[in-house]
Design an enzyme around this catalytic site. Structure first.
Site, PDB file in Angstrom:
ATOM      1  N   SER A  28      51.610  59.356  90.017  1.00 29.42           N
ATOM      2  CA  SER A  28      51.120  60.417  90.909  1.00 29.42           C
ATOM      3  C   SER A  28      51.837  60.298  92.240  1.00 29.42           C
ATOM      4  O   SER A  28      52.227  59.196  92.652  1.00 29.42           O
ATOM      5  CB  SER A  28      49.613  60.274  91.135  1.00 29.42           C
ATOM      6  OG  SER A  28      49.200  61.143  92.181  1.00 29.42           O
TER       7      SER A  28
ATOM      8  N   TYR B 112      42.717  54.835  93.917  1.00 34.28           N
ATOM      9  CA  TYR B 112      43.516  55.665  92.994  1.00 34.28           C
ATOM     10  C   TYR B 112      45.002  55.537  93.348  1.00 34.28           C
ATOM     11  O   TYR B 112      45.846  55.332  92.469  1.00 34.28           O
ATOM     12  CB  TYR B 112      43.060  57.126  93.092  1.00 34.28           C
ATOM     13  CG  TYR B 112      43.862  58.058  92.189  1.00 34.28           C
ATOM     14  CD1 TYR B 112      43.707  58.034  90.804  1.00 34.28           C
ATOM     15  CD2 TYR B 112      44.781  58.969  92.730  1.00 34.28           C
ATOM     16  CE1 TYR B 112      44.440  58.881  89.988  1.00 34.28           C
ATOM     17  CE2 TYR B 112      45.515  59.825  91.922  1.00 34.28           C
ATOM     18  CZ  TYR B 112      45.343  59.774  90.549  1.00 34.28           C
ATOM     19  OH  TYR B 112      46.076  60.610  89.737  1.00 34.28           O
TER      20      TYR B 112
HETATM   21  N1  LIG Z   1      45.511  66.637  87.966  1.00 32.44           N
HETATM   22  C1  LIG Z   1      46.259  66.170  88.967  1.00 32.44           C
HETATM   23  O1  LIG Z   1      46.280  66.701  90.078  1.00 32.44           O
HETATM   24  C2  LIG Z   1      47.122  64.940  88.732  1.00 32.44           C
HETATM   25  C3  LIG Z   1      48.124  64.640  89.682  1.00 32.44           C
HETATM   26  C4  LIG Z   1      48.908  63.512  89.503  1.00 32.44           C
HETATM   27  C5  LIG Z   1      48.716  62.704  88.407  1.00 32.44           C
HETATM   28  N2  LIG Z   1      47.743  63.007  87.501  1.00 32.44           N
HETATM   29  C6  LIG Z   1      47.549  62.100  86.354  1.00 32.44           C
HETATM   30  O2  LIG Z   1      47.680  62.819  85.156  1.00 32.44           O
HETATM   31  C7  LIG Z   1      46.953  62.152  84.120  1.00 32.44           C
HETATM   32  C8  LIG Z   1      46.118  63.161  83.360  1.00 32.44           C
HETATM   33  O3  LIG Z   1      45.137  63.692  84.225  1.00 32.44           O
HETATM   34  P1  LIG Z   1      44.627  65.214  84.148  1.00 32.44           P
HETATM   35  O4  LIG Z   1      44.827  65.789  85.474  1.00 32.44           O
HETATM   36  O5  LIG Z   1      45.172  65.866  82.960  1.00 32.44           O
HETATM   37  O6  LIG Z   1      43.052  64.968  84.014  1.00 32.44           O
HETATM   38  P2  LIG Z   1      42.013  65.244  82.834  1.00 32.44           P
HETATM   39  O7  LIG Z   1      42.140  66.644  82.364  1.00 32.44           O
HETATM   40  O8  LIG Z   1      40.705  64.756  83.341  1.00 32.44           O
HETATM   41  O9  LIG Z   1      42.523  64.282  81.667  1.00 32.44           O
HETATM   42  C9  LIG Z   1      42.305  62.898  81.689  1.00 32.44           C
HETATM   43  C10 LIG Z   1      42.626  62.371  80.307  1.00 32.44           C
HETATM   44  O10 LIG Z   1      42.504  60.935  80.329  1.00 32.44           O
HETATM   45  C11 LIG Z   1      41.782  60.542  79.188  1.00 32.44           C
HETATM   46  N3  LIG Z   1      41.058  59.286  79.444  1.00 32.44           N
HETATM   47  C12 LIG Z   1      40.253  58.982  80.489  1.00 32.44           C
HETATM   48  N4  LIG Z   1      39.730  57.753  80.308  1.00 32.44           N
HETATM   49  C13 LIG Z   1      40.214  57.294  79.127  1.00 32.44           C
HETATM   50  C14 LIG Z   1      40.036  56.099  78.392  1.00 32.44           C
HETATM   51  N5  LIG Z   1      39.226  55.107  78.828  1.00 32.44           N
HETATM   52  N6  LIG Z   1      40.694  55.947  77.213  1.00 32.44           N
HETATM   53  C15 LIG Z   1      41.498  56.932  76.755  1.00 32.44           C
HETATM   54  N7  LIG Z   1      41.706  58.097  77.394  1.00 32.44           N
HETATM   55  C16 LIG Z   1      41.064  58.264  78.577  1.00 32.44           C
HETATM   56  C17 LIG Z   1      40.816  61.687  78.900  1.00 32.44           C
HETATM   57  O11 LIG Z   1      40.488  61.705  77.506  1.00 32.44           O
HETATM   58  P3  LIG Z   1      39.046  61.365  76.858  1.00 32.44           P
HETATM   59  O12 LIG Z   1      37.992  61.701  77.844  1.00 32.44           O
HETATM   60  O13 LIG Z   1      39.039  62.202  75.609  1.00 32.44           O
HETATM   61  O14 LIG Z   1      39.137  59.894  76.541  1.00 32.44           O
HETATM   62  C18 LIG Z   1      41.689  62.901  79.237  1.00 32.44           C
HETATM   63  O15 LIG Z   1      42.428  63.288  78.117  1.00 32.44           O
HETATM   64  C19 LIG Z   1      46.155  61.055  84.811  1.00 32.44           C
HETATM   65  O16 LIG Z   1      46.821  59.825  84.656  1.00 32.44           O
HETATM   66  C20 LIG Z   1      46.182  61.477  86.275  1.00 32.44           C
HETATM   67  O17 LIG Z   1      46.034  60.386  87.139  1.00 32.44           O
HETATM   68  C21 LIG Z   1      46.958  64.111  87.626  1.00 32.44           C
END
Ligand SMILES: NC(=O)c1ccc[n+]([C@@H]2O[C@H](COP(=O)([O-])OP(=O)(O)OC[C@H]3O[C@@H](n4cnc5c(N)ncnc54)[C@H](OP(=O)(O)O)[C@@H]3O)[C@@H](O)[C@H]2O)c1
Length: 243
Positions: free
Chosen positions: A138, A151
């Protein structure tokens, strides 16, 4: 790299960015292993994919769960070319409000979960002398802000890890490593936040510029489809209009 029939594992495939990455890789011809805890959502995604795919339950906080899931993937496909570490949580808190359990969970999922998956995929990639590991970090691992201490620390760890991974794994084992550093993406990630004071002060209800999950999936496609001699080290991607 020609992506047709390459085997890709995507963690966090049930939602948001991981879901978009899994769809994009499948659309480009990969056989994709869809990993997370929510099997129903993964099954729904699998129904949308035309190429061969596999749903695996994986809790990245549990070493046995990760090892078991990778064994199932190996038994199904017998090889693995791409791992995208996308599973993550973001329960932002002010340090003064002492959400210790959320801080520890952030490290458990974002850092230790990534390490568990790297550990599980390395034997196959070392043996193949080939592979590509993409870590979804991120911009918050580089640009710190109040509320983002833990985070941001977790994502700074992933960025440092990715840089050292490249030094160790690329020359000796021909394994490519890419760190992707997105700014704000329109997903449900902020639903993790429980710190009331932070939620009131940040006020996320406004129309701030945001990326779409597809934009990050496009970055992954760009990195994995380079010739094998090209390692895309890092990609920082922000929405236009954000400082
Ligand atoms: N959205 C943003 O602004 C942003 C910006 C920079 C980086 N990111 C990064 O992008 C990645 C995806 O985030 P997102 O924005 O797509 O959020 P999201 O829609 O909330 O997705 C999070 C994903 O992580 C999985 N997860 C959470 N805990 C887990 C566990 N214990 N074991 C296995 N899977 C787990 C969830 O799956 P289940 O609940 O099915 O397990 C879900 O598929 C993250 O690493 C986040 O830090 C996001």
């Amino acid at each position: 790299m020609e992506l047709q029939d390459k085997v890709a594992i995507v963690t966090g495939a049930s939602s948001g960015i991981g879901r978009a990455i899994a769809k994009a890789l499948s659309g480009a011809g990969c056989k994709v292993a869809l990993a997370s805890r929510n099997i129903q959502k993964l099954n729904d995604l699998q129904d949308e994919l035309k190429n061969k795919s596999l749903v695996v339950r994986m809790d990245v906080t549990d070493s046995e769960s990760v090892e078991g899931a990778f064994k199932d993937i190996w038994d199904e496909f017998g090889e693995v070319h791409i791992l995208v570490n996308c599973a993550g949580v973001m329960p932002l808190t002010y340090l003064k409000n002492q959400h210790l359990e959320e801080w520890l969970e952030t490290i458990e999922v974002n850092v230790k979960g990534t390490l568990r998956c790297i550990n599980a995929v390395l034997p196959a990639m070392k043996n193949q002398m080939n592979g590509h590991i993409i870590n979804i970090a991120s911009v918050d691992g580089i640009e710190v802000f109040k509320g983002g201490a833990v985070y941001g620390a977790s994502k700074a760890a992933v960025i440092a890890l990715s840089r050292a991974m490249r030094m160790e794994l690329s020359p000796e084992f021909n394994i490519r490593v890419t760190s992707i550093e997105p700014g704000t993406v329109a997903t449900n990630l902020r639903d993790d936040i429980t710190d009331k004071e932070l939620l009131e002060e940040k006020d996320y209800s406004g129309n701030e510029p945001k990326l779409e999950p597809q934009n990050i999936a496009d970055a992954v496609l760009y990195a994995v489809s380079q010739p094998n001699s090209v390692n895309v080290n890092e990609l920082m991607i922000k929405p236009t209009g954000k400082a």
